[in-house]
Design an enzyme around this catalytic site. Structure first.
Site, PDB file in Angstrom:
ATOM      1  N   THR A  62      43.965  29.487 100.487  1.00  0.00           N
ATOM      2  CA  THR A  62      42.852  30.283  99.987  1.00  0.00           C
ATOM      3  C   THR A  62      43.297  31.100  98.777  1.00  0.00           C
ATOM      4  O   THR A  62      44.420  30.937  98.274  1.00  0.00           O
ATOM      5  CB  THR A  62      42.220  31.117 101.138  1.00  0.00           C
ATOM      6  OG1 THR A  62      41.033  31.729 100.652  1.00  0.00           O
ATOM      7  CG2 THR A  62      43.159  32.185 101.678  1.00  0.00           C
ATOM      8  N   LYS A  66      44.483  28.217  95.403  1.00  0.00           N
ATOM      9  CA  LYS A  66      43.813  26.915  95.513  1.00  0.00           C
ATOM     10  C   LYS A  66      44.115  25.978  94.332  1.00  0.00           C
ATOM     11  O   LYS A  66      44.147  24.766  94.490  1.00  0.00           O
ATOM     12  CB  LYS A  66      42.295  27.108  95.623  1.00  0.00           C
ATOM     13  CG  LYS A  66      41.837  27.584  97.003  1.00  0.00           C
ATOM     14  CD  LYS A  66      40.324  27.606  97.086  1.00  0.00           C
ATOM     15  CE  LYS A  66      39.842  27.991  98.459  1.00  0.00           C
ATOM     16  NZ  LYS A  66      38.391  27.883  98.619  1.00  0.00           N
ATOM     17  N   GLY A 129      31.590  28.706  89.482  1.00  0.00           N
ATOM     18  CA  GLY A 129      32.975  29.025  89.823  1.00  0.00           C
ATOM     19  C   GLY A 129      33.579  27.910  90.677  1.00  0.00           C
ATOM     20  O   GLY A 129      33.065  26.781  90.724  1.00  0.00           O
TER      21      GLY A 129
END
Ligand code: NAP
Length: 277
Positions: A62, A66, A129
């Site tokens: 996370t 990433k 995003g």
């Protein structure tokens, strides 16, 4: 010996993945354990080597790792390579293989909640995003032919579309254009961080033109109902929050690690209890 799994990120203490996966191990009588690891960006490469040496069979990735993990895995699944981000790593022999289950998790949750054939719907994604990219590329990879995108920074949306290896027809809109044309869409997917706690009174733009036959999804799950979802519900749309996407991306990872499908409803209940829903 216990089978070891985990999640790496920074920060990581807020992650709901450990409780979800550890419960699934217990429920399925798998002798496994899922541990959160706070790893700083400077330590990422060393941490990945260490995880391999220790024998960790798989882990989630996370924020903020990433993208930076891409050169550190031995192989990349084609979809993760196209998206340019990995959220799940699976050990295959001595190799670590990187996957991205965010977009596919989104698709599974959409199919579960909205029984329509989403491939033929008029779709708008708000945001451009990392999460929007995973969703757009995954929808395009399963054959959705037309998806429009609206983002504050339209150049970012253009870049996302230009680098997509899957064919998909797309118009890029700024927020005023999307607000104006909202009635043209039957599926609207909100992927920006606008409206996320503590900024719960924010919304990308007014939904005055949304029609009641719309399915509105916000991938945020804290709060459980964002202002975007409240307004969509008031317009008569069906709504869905980000819990399903979160649970399904975790379930896809779990199945890749163990070969066993976990109990989705049980996973969702655990997350809902934690969020006070
Ligand atoms: P990201 O890569 O940082 O992208 C953020 C997006 O939000 C961009 O489109 C950005 O627009 C927009 N944005 C942020 N603040 C804005 C503002 N004040 N005004 C207008 N636009 C703004 O973040 P991400 O990883 O895609 O995550 C986005 C959200 O999805 C987060 O809330 C995250 O928690 C959630 N998420 C949920 C799941 C799930 O499983 N349910 C999974 C992943 C992410 P610009 O390009 O103009 O900056």
């Amino acid at each position: 010996m216990k089978r070891l799994f985990g999640v790496i990120g920074d920060p990581i203490s807020h992650s709901m993945s450990p409780m979800m996966h550890n419960d699934a191990f217990k429920n399925l009588k798998i002798d496994g354990y899922y541990q959160p690891f706070r790893i700083t960006p400077e330590d990422l490469a060393t941490a990945i080597k260490g995880m391999k040496v220790i024998g960790i069979e798989g882990f989630n990735v996370t924020i903020p790792h990433k993208t930076s993990i891409l050169p550190l895995v031995d192989r990349l699944d084609p979809l993760a390579k196209a998206i340019g981000a990995v959220n799940t790593v699976v050990r295959d022999g001595n190799d670590y293989v990187g996957y991205n289950s965010d977009g596919l998790g989104f698709i599974c949750s959409l199919q579960e909640r909205w029984k329509k054939d989403f491939k033929n719907e008029k779709t708008l994604i708000i945001g451009a995003g990392g999460a929007a990219k995973a969703i757009y590329y995954s929808l395009a990879s399963v054959g959705v032919k037309k998806i429009d995108i609206s983002n504050r920074t339209t150049a970012r949306a253009q870049g996302l579309v230009d680098h997509c290896p899957f064919k998909c027809e797309t118009n890029i809109l700024d927020f005023p254009q999307a607000r104006q044309n909202l009635g043209a869409y039957t599926l609207v997917i909100q992927t920006t961080s606008i409206g996320m706690s503590p900024n719960i009174n924010e919304i990308p733009f007014s939904l005055e033109n949304m029609l009641p036959n719309t399915h509105a999804v916000d991938i945020i799950y804290n709060p459980l109902e964002t202002k975007f979802l409240t307004e969509a519900r008031q317009k008569g749309a069906t709504t869905q929050n980000g819990i399903g996407m979160f649970v399904h991306q975790g379930a896809i990872a779990f199945e890749k690690w163990t070969g066993i499908k976990p109990d989705i409803i049980r996973m969702e209940n655990i997350v809902m209890q934690h969020l006070g829903g």
